[in-house]
Scaffold this motif. Structure first.
Motif, PDB file in Angstrom:
ATOM      1  N   PHE A   2     -14.262  53.229  -9.713  1.00 16.44           N
ATOM      2  CA  PHE A   2     -14.723  51.909  -9.290  1.00 16.44           C
ATOM      3  C   PHE A   2     -13.618  51.204  -8.501  1.00 16.44           C
ATOM      4  CE2 PHE A   2     -17.734  52.255 -12.919  1.00 16.44           C
ATOM      5  CZ  PHE A   2     -18.907  51.929 -12.249  1.00 16.44           C
ATOM      6  N   ASP A   3     -14.021  50.234  -7.663  1.00 18.03           N
ATOM      7  CA  ASP A   3     -13.031  49.478  -6.905  1.00 18.03           C
ATOM      8  C   ASP A   3     -12.218  48.557  -7.817  1.00 18.03           C
ATOM      9  OD1 ASP A   3     -13.797  50.633  -4.512  1.00 18.03           O
ATOM     10  OD2 ASP A   3     -15.280  49.070  -4.077  1.00 18.03           O
ATOM     11  N   GLY A   4     -12.860  48.035  -8.835  1.00 13.92           N
ATOM     12  CA  GLY A   4     -12.173  47.133  -9.743  1.00 13.92           C
ATOM     13  C   GLY A   4     -13.151  46.481 -10.692  1.00 13.92           C
ATOM     14  N   THR A   5     -12.646  45.521 -11.443  1.00 15.55           N
ATOM     15  CA  THR A   5     -13.478  44.775 -12.383  1.00 15.55           C
ATOM     16  C   THR A   5     -14.426  43.857 -11.620  1.00 15.55           C
ATOM     17  OG1 THR A   5     -11.800  44.830 -14.098  1.00 15.55           O
ATOM     18  CG2 THR A   5     -13.401  43.051 -14.221  1.00 15.55           C
ATOM     19  N   SER A   6     -15.601  43.636 -12.183  1.00 14.43           N
ATOM     20  CA  SER A   6     -16.583  42.734 -11.581  1.00 14.43           C
ATOM     21  C   SER A   6     -16.827  41.558 -12.515  1.00 14.43           C
ATOM     22  CB  SER A   6     -17.898  43.484 -11.325  1.00 14.43           C
ATOM     23  OG  SER A   6     -18.908  42.586 -10.917  1.00 14.43           O
ATOM     24  N   PHE A   7     -16.636  40.363 -12.008  1.00 17.36           N
ATOM     25  CA  PHE A   7     -16.987  39.160 -12.761  1.00 17.36           C
ATOM     26  C   PHE A   7     -18.356  38.693 -12.291  1.00 17.36           C
ATOM     27  CE2 PHE A   7     -12.700  37.195 -14.257  1.00 17.36           C
ATOM     28  CZ  PHE A   7     -12.408  38.386 -14.901  1.00 17.36           C
ATOM     29  N   VAL A   8     -19.303  38.682 -13.185  1.00 13.51           N
ATOM     30  CA  VAL A   8     -20.668  38.255 -12.865  1.00 13.51           C
ATOM     31  C   VAL A   8     -20.841  36.833 -13.355  1.00 13.51           C
ATOM     32  CG1 VAL A   8     -23.112  38.697 -13.253  1.00 13.51           C
ATOM     33  CG2 VAL A   8     -21.522  40.612 -13.063  1.00 13.51           C
ATOM     34  N   LEU A   9     -21.249  35.947 -12.466  1.00 16.95           N
ATOM     35  CA  LEU A   9     -21.470  34.563 -12.858  1.00 16.95           C
ATOM     36  C   LEU A   9     -22.905  34.393 -13.334  1.00 16.95           C
ATOM     37  CD1 LEU A   9     -19.555  32.548 -10.105  1.00 16.95           C
ATOM     38  CD2 LEU A   9     -18.776  33.254 -12.374  1.00 16.95           C
ATOM     39  N   GLY A  10     -23.050  33.951 -14.568  1.00 20.09           N
ATOM     40  CA  GLY A  10     -24.361  33.717 -15.159  1.00 20.09           C
ATOM     41  C   GLY A  10     -24.248  32.647 -16.221  1.00 20.09           C
ATOM     42  N   LYS A  11     -25.316  32.466 -16.997  1.00 22.49           N
ATOM     43  CA  LYS A  11     -25.344  31.344 -17.939  1.00 22.49           C
ATOM     44  C   LYS A  11     -24.296  31.461 -19.042  1.00 22.49           C
ATOM     45  CE  LYS A  11     -28.990  33.241 -20.919  1.00 22.49           C
ATOM     46  NZ  LYS A  11     -30.347  32.978 -21.487  1.00 22.49           N
ATOM     47  N   SER A  26     -21.972  21.760 -14.472  1.00 19.01           N
ATOM     48  CA  SER A  26     -23.260  21.327 -15.019  1.00 19.01           C
ATOM     49  C   SER A  26     -24.413  21.849 -14.157  1.00 19.01           C
ATOM     50  CB  SER A  26     -23.307  19.797 -15.108  1.00 19.01           C
ATOM     51  OG  SER A  26     -24.563  19.368 -15.579  1.00 19.01           O
ATOM     52  N   GLY A  27     -24.272  21.718 -12.840  1.00 17.71           N
ATOM     53  CA  GLY A  27     -25.298  22.236 -11.939  1.00 17.71           C
ATOM     54  C   GLY A  27     -25.397  23.754 -12.000  1.00 17.71           C
ATOM     55  N   PHE A  28     -24.254  24.397 -12.162  1.00 22.34           N
ATOM     56  CA  PHE A  28     -24.219  25.856 -12.285  1.00 22.34           C
ATOM     57  C   PHE A  28     -25.002  26.318 -13.517  1.00 22.34           C
ATOM     58  CE2 PHE A  28     -22.155  29.330 -14.590  1.00 22.34           C
ATOM     59  CZ  PHE A  28     -22.227  30.364 -13.672  1.00 22.34           C
ATOM     60  N   LYS A  29     -24.794  25.659 -14.652  1.00 20.52           N
ATOM     61  CA  LYS A  29     -25.479  26.050 -15.882  1.00 20.52           C
ATOM     62  C   LYS A  29     -26.993  25.877 -15.745  1.00 20.52           C
ATOM     63  CE  LYS A  29     -22.350  27.287 -19.001  1.00 20.52           C
ATOM     64  NZ  LYS A  29     -22.406  28.527 -19.794  1.00 20.52           N
ATOM     65  N   ARG A  30     -27.421  24.745 -15.132  1.00 22.98           N
ATOM     66  CA  ARG A  30     -28.860  24.533 -14.955  1.00 22.98           C
ATOM     67  C   ARG A  30     -29.470  25.626 -14.093  1.00 22.98           C
ATOM     68  NH1 ARG A  30     -27.166  19.141 -14.317  1.00 22.98           N
ATOM     69  NH2 ARG A  30     -27.314  19.354 -12.040  1.00 22.98           N
ATOM     70  N   GLU A  57     -25.567  30.938  -3.796  1.00 27.56           N
ATOM     71  CA  GLU A  57     -26.041  29.966  -4.777  1.00 27.56           C
ATOM     72  C   GLU A  57     -24.912  29.055  -5.236  1.00 27.56           C
ATOM     73  OE1 GLU A  57     -28.887  29.091  -6.082  1.00 27.56           O
ATOM     74  OE2 GLU A  57     -30.236  30.611  -5.239  1.00 27.56           O
ATOM     75  N   LEU A  58     -23.740  29.635  -5.490  1.00 26.04           N
ATOM     76  CA  LEU A  58     -22.613  28.831  -5.955  1.00 26.04           C
ATOM     77  C   LEU A  58     -22.189  27.826  -4.898  1.00 26.04           C
ATOM     78  CD1 LEU A  58     -20.570  28.206  -8.155  1.00 26.04           C
ATOM     79  CD2 LEU A  58     -19.100  30.019  -7.232  1.00 26.04           C
ATOM     80  N   THR A  59     -22.174  28.243  -3.648  1.00 29.05           N
ATOM     81  CA  THR A  59     -21.812  27.325  -2.563  1.00 29.05           C
ATOM     82  C   THR A  59     -22.798  26.165  -2.486  1.00 29.05           C
ATOM     83  OG1 THR A  59     -20.794  29.119  -1.302  1.00 29.05           O
ATOM     84  CG2 THR A  59     -21.422  27.139  -0.081  1.00 29.05           C
ATOM     85  N   ILE A  85     -22.064  23.782  -5.305  1.00 34.05           N
ATOM     86  CA  ILE A  85     -20.848  23.001  -5.008  1.00 34.05           C
ATOM     87  C   ILE A  85     -21.156  21.896  -4.017  1.00 34.05           C
ATOM     88  CG2 ILE A  85     -18.567  23.108  -3.922  1.00 34.05           C
ATOM     89  CD1 ILE A  85     -18.359  25.988  -5.053  1.00 34.05           C
ATOM     90  N   ASN A  86     -21.878  22.221  -2.975  1.00 32.85           N
ATOM     91  CA  ASN A  86     -22.209  21.214  -1.949  1.00 32.85           C
ATOM     92  C   ASN A  86     -23.068  20.100  -2.519  1.00 32.85           C
ATOM     93  OD1 ASN A  86     -20.771  22.510   0.061  1.00 32.85           O
ATOM     94  ND2 ASN A  86     -22.537  23.713   0.753  1.00 32.85           N
ATOM     95  N   ALA A  87     -23.983  20.474  -3.406  1.00 30.27           N
ATOM     96  CA  ALA A  87     -24.865  19.474  -3.995  1.00 30.27           C
ATOM     97  C   ALA A  87     -24.123  18.554  -4.955  1.00 30.27           C
ATOM     98  CB  ALA A  87     -26.022  20.154  -4.729  1.00 30.27           C
ATOM     99  N   ALA A  88     -23.096  19.078  -5.597  1.00 29.39           N
ATOM    100  CA  ALA A  88     -22.369  18.294  -6.602  1.00 29.39           C
ATOM    101  C   ALA A  88     -21.216  17.503  -6.023  1.00 29.39           C
ATOM    102  CB  ALA A  88     -21.839  19.221  -7.693  1.00 29.39           C
ATOM    103  N   ALA A  89     -20.790  17.802  -4.802  1.00 27.88           N
ATOM    104  CA  ALA A  89     -19.632  17.140  -4.206  1.00 27.88           C
ATOM    105  C   ALA A  89     -19.960  15.681  -3.911  1.00 27.88           C
ATOM    106  CB  ALA A  89     -19.223  17.866  -2.933  1.00 27.88           C
ATOM    107  N   PRO A  90     -18.964  14.778  -3.994  1.00 27.25           N
ATOM    108  CA  PRO A  90     -19.191  13.364  -3.663  1.00 27.25           C
ATOM    109  C   PRO A  90     -19.731  13.208  -2.248  1.00 27.25           C
ATOM    110  CG  PRO A  90     -17.045  13.689  -4.690  1.00 27.25           C
ATOM    111  CD  PRO A  90     -17.596  15.045  -4.395  1.00 27.25           C
ATOM    112  N   THR A  91     -20.475  12.118  -1.999  1.00 30.97           N
ATOM    113  CA  THR A  91     -21.132  11.899  -0.706  1.00 30.97           C
ATOM    114  C   THR A  91     -20.126  11.880   0.430  1.00 30.97           C
ATOM    115  OG1 THR A  91     -22.844  10.611  -1.782  1.00 30.97           O
ATOM    116  CG2 THR A  91     -22.617  10.346   0.614  1.00 30.97           C
ATOM    117  N   GLU A  92     -19.001  11.124   0.210  1.00 27.05           N
ATOM    118  CA  GLU A  92     -18.034  11.040   1.299  1.00 27.05           C
ATOM    119  C   GLU A  92     -17.423  12.393   1.632  1.00 27.05           C
ATOM    120  OE1 GLU A  92     -16.008   9.548  -2.529  1.00 27.05           O
ATOM    121  OE2 GLU A  92     -17.940   9.390  -1.501  1.00 27.05           O
TER     122      GLU A  92
END
Length: 416
Positions: A340-349, A377-381, A393-395, A398-405
């Motif tokens: 294998f190329d290396g370890t895989s971190f899978v993002l999930g609940k 919080s948005g990631f968990k939902r 999905e993660l991007t 992040i964009n949805a949770a970032a402050p408006t400015e």
């Protein structure tokens, strides 16, 4: 009847290192005869090439007497691939042995093996063979002696060995050794044995047979009907076996054979316990597994040991945190060591803040404080809704949770 005098490749290996375990791969024979795994000659050549690169010592390329096509496939594999010993299975009769001899004639004499089998258990003797113990012994002696006149390397397998009376099993194996067999295989044909029984049986056979034949190699061939094929193969090594027979991905009759990749890595990872080595290049294991899947159009479970997609993948936050600190917390094998190329971190609940922040940083986002809390919080939902969270999905999270400015600043920057 005179015997072939040349020294086989496996005999040379055994003589050079008594703690070297010979790897005997039967993917192309026992594996292929399982429903759904039939292979063309080209497929067998592709697999044999990978097995050679993996460094297996013996490739059982087929059962020459089974069909003209199988005989031809063995002939091509043995003639076109250099390095391993090539083997053909034979029933205990001269016709089968002749077919094996024709098929293997393309390989050097020291790299040809005839593998003869005959059942020895009371059930097989009465229900299948209809032979007495004396008739079984006579057949073993006659056919092994015949094969030894053509092959420098002869293996004998006592089919259904673990349901055979121990005393008669000794008689059968001594008859084979007296006739010229130098590898004595003790198969758990129906996956019936328990590991402790296997260790004791091999220790008993060593005690009874080695004084008369000190140069024989004891072999194990375990089936997986009770899910113990690899465990029983390792138990055999503890009892003195120095050849393990199995198949890539554990394919084979019924529930399959011992998984060669698992046996190789168990011996390597627990060298402190077993004190033996193999000649395998374990970095080829993932390639071998994937090649078999391709040529047989089959899949393996994600959680398959050593070669499955999840073998080195982590979703749990606790595990991911530990892995970030030191990979040895949750991985006893380096993924690179098996291909294998290396370890895989899978993002999930089940993933934690550390893993989300780490992946976000790779994507160019530094998350801290309230921003990290909002993203998490948005990631968990979202993970509850769809399961695995990929980079897109993660991007978006992040964009949805970032402050408006912050979002406005990014928009202006993007506009130039």
């Amino acid at each position: 009847m005179s015997r072939v005098q040349s020294v086989s490749r496996t005999a040379q290996i055994a003589a050079s290192d008594p703690n070297r375990v010979i790897i005997f791969d039967t993917t192309l024979r026992d594996g292929e005869q399982a429903p759904g795994f039939s292979m063309s000659t080209d497929a067998k050549l592709a697999m044999a090439t990978v097995l050679r690169d993996l460094g297996v010592d013996v490739i059982e390329a087929g059962f020459a007497a089974a069909s003209p096509g199988d005989e031809d496939a063995i002939r091509r594999v043995a003639g076109e691939i250099e390095g391993p010993v090539f083997c053909s299975l034979s029933r205990a009769n001269e016709k089968d042995i002749d077919a094996s001899h024709r098929a293997l004639s393309t390989a050097p004499a020291s790299h040809q093996r005839c593998h003869i089998f005959l059942a020895t258990s009371p059930l097989h003797r009465s229900a299948k063979l209809r032979m007495s113990t004396n008739q079984v012994l006579e057949a073993i002696s006659r056919t092994v002696e015949y094969a030894s006149s053509m092959f420098a390397d002869v293996e004998f397998s006592a089919e259904d060995a673990f349901r055979t009376e121990p005393e008669f099993l000794v008689e059968a194996l001594i008859a084979a050794a007296d006739a010229g067999a130098r590898t004595l295989n003790v198969p758990d044909t129906v996956g019936y044995a328990m590991p402790e029984e296997v260790t004791k049986r091999f220790a008993y056979l060593n005690e009874q047979i080695r004084p008369r034949h000190p140069d024989v190699i004891f072999s194990t061939h375990c089936h997986n009907d009770l899910g113990l094929a690899v465990a029983n193969s390792l138990a055999a090594v503890e009892g003195g076996a120095r050849q393990i027979e199995g198949a890539i991905n554990g394919i084979g009759e019924r529930a399959g054979n011992a998984s060669i990749e698992e046996a190789i890595m168990a011996l390597r990872t627990r060298a402190d316990r077993f004190g033996v080595s193999t000649g395998a290049d374990a970095r080829q294991l993932v390639r071998a597994s994937r090649t078999l899947c391709e040529v047989t159009e089959s899949v393996i479970a994600r959680n398959k040991a050593i070669v499955g997609m999840n073998a080195f993948a982590h979703e749990s936050g606790i595990h991911q945190h530990g892995m970030m600190a030191d990979s040895r917390t949750y991985e006893i094998i380096r993924p690179q060591d098996v291909g294998f190329d290396g370890t895989s971190f899978v993002l999930g609940k089940h993933s934690g803040r550390h893993a989300v922040a780490k992946r976000a940083e790779v994507l160019g986002h530094t998350l801290e404080g309230e921003t990290l809390a909002a993203v998490f919080s948005g990631f968990k939902r979202r993970a509850d809704e769809i399961g695995e969270i990929n980079d897109t999905e993660l991007t978006a999270i992040i964009n949805a949770a970032a402050p408006t400015e912050t979002r406005q600043e990014r928009a202006y920057a993007a506009a130039g």
